[in-house]
Design an enzyme around this catalytic site. Structure first.
Site, PDB file in Angstrom:
ATOM      1  N   SER A 117     -23.652  98.910  -0.147  1.00  0.00           N
ATOM      2  CA  SER A 117     -22.196  98.933  -0.155  1.00  0.00           C
ATOM      3  C   SER A 117     -21.636  98.059   0.971  1.00  0.00           C
ATOM      4  O   SER A 117     -21.931  96.869   1.028  1.00  0.00           O
ATOM      5  CB  SER A 117     -21.712 100.384  -0.071  1.00  0.00           C
ATOM      6  OG  SER A 117     -20.342 100.488  -0.356  1.00  0.00           O
TER       7      SER A 117
ATOM      8  N   ASP B 173     -20.831 102.188 -11.470  1.00  0.00           N
ATOM      9  CA  ASP B 173     -20.397 102.287 -10.071  1.00  0.00           C
ATOM     10  C   ASP B 173     -18.865 102.306 -10.008  1.00  0.00           C
ATOM     11  O   ASP B 173     -18.219 101.328 -10.380  1.00  0.00           O
ATOM     12  CB  ASP B 173     -20.947 101.082  -9.285  1.00  0.00           C
ATOM     13  CG  ASP B 173     -20.735 101.222  -7.780  1.00  0.00           C
ATOM     14  OD1 ASP B 173     -19.738 101.847  -7.369  1.00  0.00           O
ATOM     15  OD2 ASP B 173     -21.564 100.691  -7.024  1.00  0.00           O
TER      16      ASP B 173
ATOM     17  N   HIS C  67     -22.477 105.064  -7.551  1.00  0.00           N
ATOM     18  CA  HIS C  67     -22.447 104.191  -6.370  1.00  0.00           C
ATOM     19  C   HIS C  67     -23.620 104.401  -5.413  1.00  0.00           C
ATOM     20  O   HIS C  67     -23.996 103.478  -4.704  1.00  0.00           O
ATOM     21  CB  HIS C  67     -21.126 104.401  -5.618  1.00  0.00           C
ATOM     22  CG  HIS C  67     -20.948 103.488  -4.447  1.00  0.00           C
ATOM     23  ND1 HIS C  67     -20.966 102.113  -4.561  1.00  0.00           N
ATOM     24  CD2 HIS C  67     -20.773 103.735  -3.112  1.00  0.00           C
ATOM     25  CE1 HIS C  67     -20.788 101.565  -3.361  1.00  0.00           C
ATOM     26  NE2 HIS C  67     -20.680 102.524  -2.479  1.00  0.00           N
TER      27      HIS C  67
END
EC number: 3.1.-.-
Length: 373
Positions: A221, A308, A347
């Site tokens: 991320s 995601d 995610h």
């Protein structure tokens, strides 16, 4: 005769009572209708006040963000969100990491960062009760090392992060991870430059102890932005890592902010870029993965789940397309692995994939081969 008079008198009384009740119904009915109207007006007045107040807040927020860019920086880093909260980061064993040592390193004056080092499964038994010196020496054992760079919010003790360390450790990797300055128990103020420098310091610390063992960099991320900043710098000084793994990456912070679920209610607000995206740039935050990959020369693996909700899948795919056509990767493997929506990895749950060990073995096996040749 008396009976007749009583009957007539009763009928008259009944008629009077009926007339009274009828007039009462009409009288009170009038008041009842009036009461309903007053109540309806009061409800509408309160509702209108609430709508006007919400509209005022909605319009005020963009101006507030524009006037105070630090607000946007806080929303990018989310370093103040410490979840789970009641964790003693000095005790990784409380999270089931019995083969992990907690260190503190000092990248710069007035900056201290907390580090966890998890040894490979083969060393678990030997690691029990050992001190920091033993763990540092263990980095020189014949096992590859992964430097893990976490995303925004939380700490190095976040649940999904801990689960990934366990998976990687079981596959035979040392895992070294840390909290950037301003996160967890690390001391300092967060900034993109500072985060990148912390990562560089930890990488050099690992390389000073790992001998010829491969060192891989894994970013997740927001950590993918730190990872490409770091690896670009390493390649420029000609000390590249043995491979770079990007999990749920974006192209750059502006595109990610535009696509983030938080931005949905403002995405079509007039001047969205000027109000919300420019303050991020003003704060010196770019995390330009799309630019950095043009200067990176090492094997690259991108992992992204199609479902995601935080970093949209299309941004990871776009980054892969940029990297795959970049001259800097001409002599290196670039691979994109999607995870289907049905798997529900979203995610941060790619670590759950039963395919992950094979993906890493096949990809990093080739990277090690390139390294030794």
């Amino acid at each position: 005769m008396a009976f007749h008079q009583e009957l007539v008198g009763g009928i008259k009384q009944t008629a009077v009572l009926d007339a009274f009740l009828k007039s009462s119904d009409e009288h009170f009915g009038c008041y009842s209708d009036e009461g309903h109207r007053i109540r309806r007006y009061g409800l509408w007045f309160r509702l209108r006040k609430l709508i006007i107040w919400l509209l005022g807040v909605y319009i005020a927020i963009p101006f507030l963000v524009k006037l105070c860019p630090a607000i946007q920086a806080k929303l990018v880093f989310l370093n103040f969100v410490r979840v789970p909260y009641f964790i003693d980061l000095k005790r990784p064993q409380d999270q089931g990491l019995n083969h992990t040592c907690n260190y503190y390193l000092q990248p710069e004056e007035d900056v201290t960062i907390g580090v966890w080092h998890t040894v490979p499964a083969a060393l678990w038994k030997n690691a029990r009760g050992k001190d920091q010196l033993w763990f540092e020496d263990a980095l020189g054992s014949s096992h590859p090392v992964i430097l893990y760079l976490h995303g925004n919010a939380g700490t190095r003790g976040g649940d999904h992060r801990v689960e990934l360390y366990k998976v990687l450790s079981s596959l035979g990797y040392h895992v070294v991870t840390f909290d950037y300055r301003g996160w967890g128990d690390s001391v300092g103020s967060p900034s993109e430059r500072g985060m990148t420098y912390d990562a560089l310091h930890v990488f050099d610390w690992i390389k000073a102890r790992s001998g010829d063992n491969p060192v891989y960099i894994w970013g997740h991320s927001l950590g993918t932005g730190v990872a490409t900043n770091l690896v670009r710098r390493l390649c420029e000084r000609e000390t590249p890592p043995d491979a770079l793994i990007l999990e749920s990456p974006f192209t750059n912070i502006r595109e990610e902010a535009r696509s983030h679920p938080f931005s949905v209610i403002y995405r079509y607000f007039p001047g969205f870029d000027w109000f919300f995206l420019d303050p991020i740039t003003t704060s010196g935050i770019k995390f330009a993965n799309d630019e950095n990959v043009k200067y990176i020369s090492c094997s690259l693996l991108i992992l992204h789940a199609e479902d995601d909700p935080v970093v949209p899948f299309h941004l990871g795919k776009k980054l892969y397309n940029i990297a795959a056509t970049s001259r800097s990767f001409r002599d290196y493997k670039v691979q994109f692995v999607p995870f289907h929506t049905d798997l529900g990895y979203r995610h941060k749950y790619i670590y759950r994939s039963p395919e992950l060990p094979r993906i890493l073995r096949e990809f990093l096996g080739k990277s090690e081969h390139e390294h030794h040749h």
